[in-house]
Design an enzyme around this catalytic site. Structure first.
Site, short mmCIF file in Angstrom:
data_model
loop_
_atom_site.label_atom_id
_atom_site.label_comp_id
_atom_site.label_asym_id
_atom_site.label_seq_id
_atom_site.Cartn_x
_atom_site.Cartn_y
_atom_site.Cartn_z
N HIS A 90 0.81 -1.22 0.00
CA HIS A 90 0.00 0.00 0.00
C HIS A 90 0.85 1.27 0.00
O HIS A 90 0.34 2.35 -0.28
CB HIS A 90 -0.99 0.00 1.18
CG HIS A 90 -0.37 0.22 2.52
ND1 HIS A 90 -0.02 -0.82 3.37
CD2 HIS A 90 -0.03 1.35 3.19
CE1 HIS A 90 0.48 -0.33 4.48
NE2 HIS A 90 0.48 0.98 4.40
N ASP A 108 0.61 -7.64 1.43
CA ASP A 108 0.94 -6.23 1.62
C ASP A 108 2.45 -6.01 1.60
O ASP A 108 2.99 -5.26 2.41
CB ASP A 108 0.33 -5.70 2.92
CG ASP A 108 0.34 -4.17 2.98
OD1 ASP A 108 0.33 -3.53 1.91
OD2 ASP A 108 0.40 -3.61 4.09
N SER A 165 4.60 2.49 7.98
CA SER A 165 4.35 1.33 7.13
C SER A 165 5.55 1.02 6.26
O SER A 165 6.08 1.89 5.58
CB SER A 165 3.13 1.59 6.24
OG SER A 165 1.95 1.63 7.00
#
Length: 379
Positions: free
Chosen positions: A107, A137, A223
Protein backbone atom coordinates in the site's frame (compact mmCIF):
# COMPACT_ATOMS: atom_id res chain seq x y z
CA UNK A 1 24.33 53.95 83.59
CA UNK A 2 27.98 53.96 82.52
CA UNK A 3 28.19 50.20 83.30
CA UNK A 4 25.05 49.50 81.24
CA UNK A 5 26.43 51.35 78.22
CA UNK A 6 29.73 49.50 78.43
CA UNK A 7 27.86 46.12 78.61
CA UNK A 8 25.76 46.97 75.55
CA UNK A 9 28.86 47.83 73.52
CA UNK A 10 30.53 44.56 74.52
CA UNK A 11 27.45 42.52 73.41
CA UNK A 12 27.25 44.37 70.08
CA UNK A 13 30.91 43.61 69.33
CA UNK A 14 30.82 39.96 70.40
CA UNK A 15 27.33 39.01 69.02
CA UNK A 16 28.48 37.76 65.55
CA UNK A 17 30.99 35.35 67.04
CA UNK A 18 28.61 34.23 69.79
CA UNK A 19 25.56 33.54 67.60
CA UNK A 20 27.32 32.76 64.27
CA UNK A 21 25.52 35.65 62.54
CA UNK A 22 27.21 37.72 59.87
CA UNK A 23 26.15 40.07 57.19
CA UNK A 24 25.45 36.92 55.06
CA UNK A 25 22.60 34.73 56.36
CA UNK A 26 24.78 31.68 55.77
CA UNK A 27 28.52 32.03 56.34
CA UNK A 28 29.12 29.43 53.61
CA UNK A 29 26.79 31.05 51.04
CA UNK A 30 29.62 32.72 49.16
CA UNK A 31 31.39 29.39 48.76
CA UNK A 32 28.17 27.65 47.65
CA UNK A 33 27.48 30.38 45.11
CA UNK A 34 30.97 29.97 43.69
CA UNK A 35 30.46 26.22 43.37
CA UNK A 36 27.09 26.73 41.66
CA UNK A 37 28.62 29.14 39.17
CA UNK A 38 31.35 26.65 38.42
CA UNK A 39 28.82 23.81 37.90
CA UNK A 40 26.69 25.77 35.46
CA UNK A 41 29.76 26.59 33.39
CA UNK A 42 30.77 22.90 33.10
CA UNK A 43 28.39 20.75 30.96
CA UNK A 44 28.18 17.08 31.81
CA UNK A 45 29.02 14.86 28.82
CA UNK A 46 28.18 11.15 28.98
CA UNK A 47 28.92 8.55 26.33
CA UNK A 48 25.78 6.41 26.76
CA UNK A 49 25.89 3.03 25.04
CA UNK A 50 23.17 0.46 25.66
CA UNK A 51 21.78 -2.55 23.81
CA UNK A 52 19.06 -0.28 22.44
CA UNK A 53 21.44 2.36 21.07
CA UNK A 54 23.60 -0.38 19.55
CA UNK A 55 20.56 -1.98 17.88
CA UNK A 56 19.43 1.37 16.46
CA UNK A 57 22.95 2.13 15.20
CA UNK A 58 23.13 -1.26 13.48
CA UNK A 59 19.70 -1.26 11.81
CA UNK A 60 18.70 2.40 11.56
CA UNK A 61 20.93 3.26 8.61
CA UNK A 62 19.12 0.78 6.39
CA UNK A 63 15.64 2.23 6.98
CA UNK A 64 14.57 4.64 4.22
CA UNK A 65 11.65 6.86 3.31
CA UNK A 66 9.58 6.09 0.21
CA UNK A 67 7.52 8.81 -1.45
CA UNK A 68 4.63 7.70 -3.67
CA UNK A 69 4.32 10.09 -6.62
CA UNK A 70 1.29 9.92 -8.89
CA UNK A 71 0.07 11.75 -11.97
CA UNK A 72 -2.66 14.29 -11.23
CA UNK A 73 -4.90 15.65 -13.97
CA UNK A 74 -6.09 19.23 -13.41
CA UNK A 75 -9.45 19.49 -15.17
CA UNK A 76 -9.36 23.29 -15.11
CA UNK A 77 -6.24 23.46 -17.27
CA UNK A 78 -6.27 20.03 -18.88
CA UNK A 79 -2.64 19.54 -17.84
CA UNK A 80 -1.03 16.74 -15.89
CA UNK A 81 1.52 17.05 -13.12
CA UNK A 82 3.28 14.78 -10.67
CA UNK A 83 2.24 14.97 -7.03
CA UNK A 84 3.43 13.22 -3.88
CA UNK A 85 0.40 11.46 -2.41
CA UNK A 86 2.02 9.68 0.51
CA UNK A 87 5.20 8.77 2.34
CA UNK A 88 6.04 5.43 3.87
CA UNK A 89 9.11 3.54 5.00
CA UNK A 90 11.25 0.75 3.61
CA UNK A 91 14.18 -1.47 4.56
CA UNK A 92 17.29 -2.06 2.45
CA UNK A 93 17.91 -5.80 2.70
CA UNK A 94 20.21 -6.64 -0.22
CA UNK A 95 22.96 -5.15 -2.32
CA UNK A 96 23.91 -6.99 -5.50
CA UNK A 97 26.10 -5.50 -8.20
CA UNK A 98 24.90 -2.03 -9.06
CA UNK A 99 21.47 -2.61 -7.50
CA UNK A 100 20.09 -2.50 -3.99
CA UNK A 101 16.73 -3.90 -2.95
CA UNK A 102 14.22 -2.45 -0.50
CA UNK A 103 11.26 -4.26 1.05
CA UNK A 104 8.21 -2.15 1.88
CA UNK A 105 4.41 -2.46 1.95
CA UNK A 106 2.22 -2.86 -1.13
CA UNK A 107 0.00 0.00 0.00
CA UNK A 108 3.03 2.32 0.23
CA UNK A 109 3.80 1.98 -3.50
CA UNK A 110 0.30 1.22 -4.81
CA UNK A 111 -0.66 3.13 -7.98
CA UNK A 112 2.63 5.08 -8.00
CA UNK A 113 3.87 6.46 -11.33
CA UNK A 114 7.19 7.38 -9.70
CA UNK A 115 8.96 6.48 -6.48
CA UNK A 116 11.49 8.61 -4.61
CA UNK A 117 13.66 7.00 -1.95
CA UNK A 118 15.11 9.13 0.84
CA UNK A 119 18.17 7.50 2.40
CA UNK A 120 18.96 7.81 6.10
CA UNK A 121 21.67 10.39 5.32
CA UNK A 122 19.12 12.63 3.59
CA UNK A 123 20.03 11.87 -0.03
CA UNK A 124 17.13 11.32 -2.42
CA UNK A 125 17.37 8.77 -5.22
CA UNK A 126 14.83 7.44 -7.74
CA UNK A 127 13.27 4.07 -7.02
CA UNK A 128 11.77 1.47 -9.33
CA UNK A 129 9.03 -0.92 -8.28
CA UNK A 130 10.29 -4.46 -8.86
CA UNK A 131 7.11 -6.23 -7.78
CA UNK A 132 4.17 -6.00 -5.40
CA UNK A 133 1.73 -8.38 -3.72
CA UNK A 134 -1.62 -7.20 -2.40
CA UNK A 135 -2.31 -10.39 -0.41
CA UNK A 136 0.69 -10.04 1.88
CA UNK A 137 0.94 -6.23 1.62
CA UNK A 138 4.57 -6.52 0.52
CA UNK A 139 6.55 -4.91 -2.30
CA UNK A 140 10.14 -4.70 -3.52
CA UNK A 141 11.72 -1.45 -4.72
CA UNK A 142 15.03 -1.28 -6.58
CA UNK A 143 17.58 1.57 -6.39
CA UNK A 144 21.06 2.15 -7.76
CA UNK A 145 23.67 1.00 -5.24
CA UNK A 146 26.55 2.99 -6.77
CA UNK A 147 26.75 5.57 -3.98
CA UNK A 148 25.48 3.29 -1.24
CA UNK A 149 28.18 3.04 1.42
CA UNK A 150 28.77 0.54 4.19
CA UNK A 151 26.14 -0.17 6.81
CA UNK A 152 23.08 0.53 4.68
CA UNK A 153 22.12 -3.13 4.27
CA UNK A 154 20.20 -4.54 7.24
CA UNK A 155 20.49 -8.02 8.70
CA UNK A 156 17.47 -10.31 8.97
CA UNK A 157 16.79 -12.18 12.20
CA UNK A 158 14.62 -15.21 12.97
CA UNK A 159 11.01 -14.20 13.63
CA UNK A 160 10.13 -17.76 14.66
CA UNK A 161 12.45 -17.36 17.65
CA UNK A 162 10.58 -14.34 19.08
CA UNK A 163 9.11 -14.60 22.57
CA UNK A 164 6.21 -12.69 24.09
CA UNK A 165 7.68 -9.94 26.26
CA UNK A 166 10.87 -9.67 24.23
CA UNK A 167 11.94 -6.04 23.64
CA UNK A 168 11.65 -4.73 20.07
CA UNK A 169 12.12 -1.39 18.30
CA UNK A 170 10.09 0.14 15.47
CA UNK A 171 12.12 2.32 13.09
CA UNK A 172 10.49 4.39 10.37
CA UNK A 173 9.08 7.74 9.28
CA UNK A 174 5.89 8.46 11.24
CA UNK A 175 3.86 11.33 9.78
CA UNK A 176 6.32 11.73 6.89
CA UNK A 177 9.94 12.67 6.34
CA UNK A 178 9.86 15.43 8.96
CA UNK A 179 10.28 12.70 11.56
CA UNK A 180 12.52 10.43 9.48
CA UNK A 181 14.38 7.71 11.35
CA UNK A 182 12.14 7.85 14.42
CA UNK A 183 12.57 5.03 16.92
CA UNK A 184 9.95 3.70 19.32
CA UNK A 185 10.46 0.93 21.86
CA UNK A 186 8.10 -1.76 23.03
CA UNK A 187 7.76 -5.50 23.46
CA UNK A 188 6.41 -8.43 21.48
CA UNK A 189 2.80 -8.52 22.64
CA UNK A 190 1.84 -11.60 20.65
CA UNK A 191 3.04 -13.95 17.92
CA UNK A 192 1.15 -15.81 15.19
CA UNK A 193 -1.76 -13.39 15.38
CA UNK A 194 -4.36 -13.68 12.60
CA UNK A 195 -5.79 -10.35 11.46
CA UNK A 196 -8.68 -10.30 8.92
CA UNK A 197 -7.87 -8.32 5.77
CA UNK A 198 -10.48 -7.00 3.35
CA UNK A 199 -8.66 -6.91 0.01
CA UNK A 200 -11.49 -5.68 -2.24
CA UNK A 201 -13.04 -3.31 0.33
CA UNK A 202 -16.45 -5.03 0.27
CA UNK A 203 -16.65 -5.39 4.04
CA UNK A 204 -15.95 -9.15 3.93
CA UNK A 205 -12.52 -10.49 4.98
CA UNK A 206 -10.66 -12.06 2.05
CA UNK A 207 -7.53 -13.11 3.91
CA UNK A 208 -6.09 -13.60 7.38
CA UNK A 209 -2.69 -11.94 7.73
CA UNK A 210 -0.33 -13.72 10.11
CA UNK A 211 1.45 -11.02 12.09
CA UNK A 212 3.51 -10.11 15.14
CA UNK A 213 1.67 -7.91 17.63
CA UNK A 214 3.68 -5.18 19.38
CA UNK A 215 3.02 -2.17 21.57
CA UNK A 216 5.88 -0.21 19.98
CA UNK A 217 4.21 2.89 18.52
CA UNK A 218 3.47 2.45 14.81
CA UNK A 219 1.90 5.48 13.17
CA UNK A 220 1.01 6.49 9.57
CA UNK A 221 4.31 6.64 7.69
CA UNK A 222 5.81 3.75 9.67
CA UNK A 223 4.35 1.33 7.13
CA UNK A 224 7.14 -0.65 5.49
CA UNK A 225 9.60 0.16 8.25
CA UNK A 226 11.57 -2.24 10.41
CA UNK A 227 10.68 -4.09 13.58
CA UNK A 228 14.07 -4.77 15.13
CA UNK A 229 15.15 -7.09 17.95
CA UNK A 230 17.66 -6.10 20.59
CA UNK A 231 20.48 -7.57 18.46
CA UNK A 232 19.74 -5.02 15.71
CA UNK A 233 18.24 -7.62 13.36
CA UNK A 234 15.08 -6.99 11.37
CA UNK A 235 12.42 -9.47 12.54
CA UNK A 236 9.37 -7.88 10.94
CA UNK A 237 8.08 -5.35 8.40
CA UNK A 238 5.61 -2.99 10.05
CA UNK A 239 2.33 -2.98 8.19
CA UNK A 240 -0.84 -2.21 10.09
CA UNK A 241 -2.08 -0.37 13.14
CA UNK A 242 -5.41 -0.47 14.93
CA UNK A 243 -6.06 3.20 15.67
CA UNK A 244 -9.38 3.86 17.34
CA UNK A 245 -10.39 5.74 20.45
CA UNK A 246 -10.92 2.48 22.29
CA UNK A 247 -7.63 0.83 21.31
CA UNK A 248 -4.08 1.99 21.95
CA UNK A 249 -0.70 0.31 21.76
CA UNK A 250 -1.61 -2.41 19.26
CA UNK A 251 0.57 -2.49 16.16
CA UNK A 252 1.27 -5.26 13.68
CA UNK A 253 4.33 -6.41 11.78
CA UNK A 254 4.74 -9.10 9.10
CA UNK A 255 7.17 -11.77 10.38
CA UNK A 256 10.43 -11.68 8.43
CA UNK A 257 10.47 -15.47 7.95
CA UNK A 258 7.16 -15.06 6.11
CA UNK A 259 8.51 -12.06 4.17
CA UNK A 260 11.62 -13.74 2.73
CA UNK A 261 9.99 -16.18 0.23
CA UNK A 262 7.57 -13.44 -0.89
CA UNK A 263 10.28 -10.92 -1.73
CA UNK A 264 12.33 -13.61 -3.45
CA UNK A 265 9.41 -14.19 -5.83
CA UNK A 266 8.88 -10.46 -6.29
CA UNK A 267 12.56 -10.03 -7.21
CA UNK A 268 12.50 -12.91 -9.66
CA UNK A 269 9.04 -12.70 -11.24
CA UNK A 270 7.62 -9.32 -10.22
CA UNK A 271 4.75 -11.19 -8.58
CA UNK A 272 4.19 -14.08 -6.19
CA UNK A 273 3.74 -17.43 -7.92
CA UNK A 274 0.80 -19.04 -6.14
CA UNK A 275 -1.04 -22.26 -6.95
CA UNK A 276 -4.53 -21.93 -8.38
CA UNK A 277 -7.58 -24.12 -8.91
CA UNK A 278 -9.16 -21.88 -11.54
CA UNK A 279 -12.51 -21.22 -9.85
CA UNK A 280 -14.53 -18.44 -8.23
CA UNK A 281 -15.94 -19.29 -4.81
CA UNK A 282 -18.55 -18.35 -2.22
CA UNK A 283 -18.94 -19.31 1.43
CA UNK A 284 -21.78 -21.72 2.13
CA UNK A 285 -22.51 -19.72 5.30
CA UNK A 286 -23.61 -16.83 3.06
CA UNK A 287 -26.20 -19.01 1.33
CA UNK A 288 -29.71 -19.31 2.79
CA UNK A 289 -30.73 -22.53 4.54
CA UNK A 290 -33.37 -23.07 1.84
CA UNK A 291 -30.82 -23.10 -1.00
CA UNK A 292 -28.35 -25.14 1.05
CA UNK A 293 -30.99 -27.85 1.25
CA UNK A 294 -32.93 -27.48 -2.00
CA UNK A 295 -30.30 -26.22 -4.48
CA UNK A 296 -27.06 -27.65 -3.14
CA UNK A 297 -28.81 -30.63 -1.50
CA UNK A 298 -26.36 -30.66 1.36
CA UNK A 299 -26.84 -33.02 4.30
CA UNK A 300 -28.34 -31.25 7.32
CA UNK A 301 -25.10 -31.53 9.30
CA UNK A 302 -23.05 -29.78 6.55
CA UNK A 303 -23.50 -26.04 7.12
CA UNK A 304 -19.95 -25.08 6.19
CA UNK A 305 -17.72 -25.27 3.13
CA UNK A 306 -17.15 -23.35 -0.10
CA UNK A 307 -19.48 -23.42 -3.09
CA UNK A 308 -17.99 -23.19 -6.58
CA UNK A 309 -19.70 -20.34 -8.44
CA UNK A 310 -17.76 -20.67 -11.68
CA UNK A 311 -15.15 -22.99 -13.17
CA UNK A 312 -12.69 -21.47 -15.66
CA UNK A 313 -12.25 -23.27 -18.97
CA UNK A 314 -9.17 -25.53 -19.13
CA UNK A 315 -8.40 -24.79 -15.47
CA UNK A 316 -7.10 -27.41 -13.01
CA UNK A 317 -10.61 -27.65 -11.50
CA UNK A 318 -12.21 -28.17 -14.92
CA UNK A 319 -9.69 -30.86 -15.83
CA UNK A 320 -10.39 -32.60 -12.50
CA UNK A 321 -14.13 -32.67 -13.24
CA UNK A 322 -15.30 -30.09 -10.70
CA UNK A 323 -18.47 -28.17 -11.59
CA UNK A 324 -20.56 -25.20 -10.53
CA UNK A 325 -22.52 -25.73 -7.27
CA UNK A 326 -20.04 -28.32 -6.01
CA UNK A 327 -19.33 -27.65 -2.31
CA UNK A 328 -15.71 -28.12 -1.17
CA UNK A 329 -15.38 -29.28 2.44
CA UNK A 330 -11.78 -30.58 2.66
CA UNK A 331 -8.35 -30.30 1.00
CA UNK A 332 -5.97 -33.25 1.35
CA UNK A 333 -8.22 -34.47 4.15
CA UNK A 334 -8.02 -31.18 6.10
CA UNK A 335 -11.39 -29.54 6.77
CA UNK A 336 -11.93 -26.10 5.16
CA UNK A 337 -14.88 -24.05 6.38
CA UNK A 338 -14.70 -20.92 4.23
CA UNK A 339 -12.87 -19.16 1.41
CA UNK A 340 -10.29 -17.66 3.80
CA UNK A 341 -9.29 -21.07 5.18
CA UNK A 342 -9.16 -22.51 1.64
CA UNK A 343 -6.83 -19.70 0.49
CA UNK A 344 -4.68 -20.09 3.59
CA UNK A 345 -4.20 -23.81 2.93
CA UNK A 346 -3.60 -23.32 -0.78
CA UNK A 347 -1.14 -20.43 -0.43
CA UNK A 348 0.74 -21.65 2.64
CA UNK A 349 0.82 -25.41 2.14
CA UNK A 350 0.90 -25.85 -1.62
CA UNK A 351 3.14 -24.89 -4.53
CA UNK A 352 2.63 -24.55 -8.26
CA UNK A 353 2.71 -28.03 -9.81
CA UNK A 354 1.57 -29.83 -6.63
CA UNK A 355 -1.28 -32.31 -6.65
CA UNK A 356 -4.15 -31.78 -4.19
CA UNK A 357 -7.06 -33.98 -3.15
CA UNK A 358 -10.38 -32.08 -3.04
CA UNK A 359 -13.33 -33.48 -1.07
CA UNK A 360 -16.68 -32.04 -2.11
CA UNK A 361 -20.44 -32.60 -2.17
CA UNK A 362 -22.38 -32.77 -5.43
CA UNK A 363 -26.15 -33.12 -5.21
CA UNK A 364 -25.78 -34.44 -1.68
CA UNK A 365 -23.17 -37.06 -2.54
CA UNK A 366 -19.66 -36.86 -1.10
CA UNK A 367 -16.87 -37.24 -3.69
CA UNK A 368 -13.13 -36.76 -4.16
CA UNK A 369 -11.06 -35.34 -7.02
CA UNK A 370 -7.31 -34.90 -7.58
CA UNK A 371 -6.22 -31.50 -8.92
CA UNK A 372 -2.89 -30.61 -10.50
CA UNK A 373 -2.32 -27.00 -9.41
CA UNK A 374 -1.11 -24.28 -11.79
CA UNK A 375 -0.32 -20.58 -11.34
CA UNK A 376 -3.52 -19.19 -12.86
CA UNK A 377 -4.74 -15.83 -11.55
CA UNK A 378 -7.92 -17.28 -10.03
CA UNK A 379 -8.40 -19.64 -7.10
Amino acid sequence: MIGGLIGALIIAVLAPSIFGVSRNENPNSATIQQNEDKTTKEQVSLDVSTDVTKAVEKAGKGVVGITNIQTANFWSTGQESQQAVGVGSGVIYKKEGDKAYIVTNHHVVEDATELEVTLSDGRKVPGKQQGSDIWTDLAVVEINSKDLGEGFVTEFGDSDALHIGEPVLAIGNPLGLEFAGSVTQGIVSGVNRAVPVDINKDGVPDWNAEVIQTDAAINPGNSGGALVNIAGQVVGINSMKIATQAVEGIGFSIPINYVIPIIEDLEKYGEVKRPSMGVTLRDVAEISAYHQEQTLKLPKDITYGIMIEKVMANSPAAKAGLKELDVIVALDGDKVEDVVSLRKYLYNKKKVGDSMKVTYYRAGKKQDADIQLTDETRL
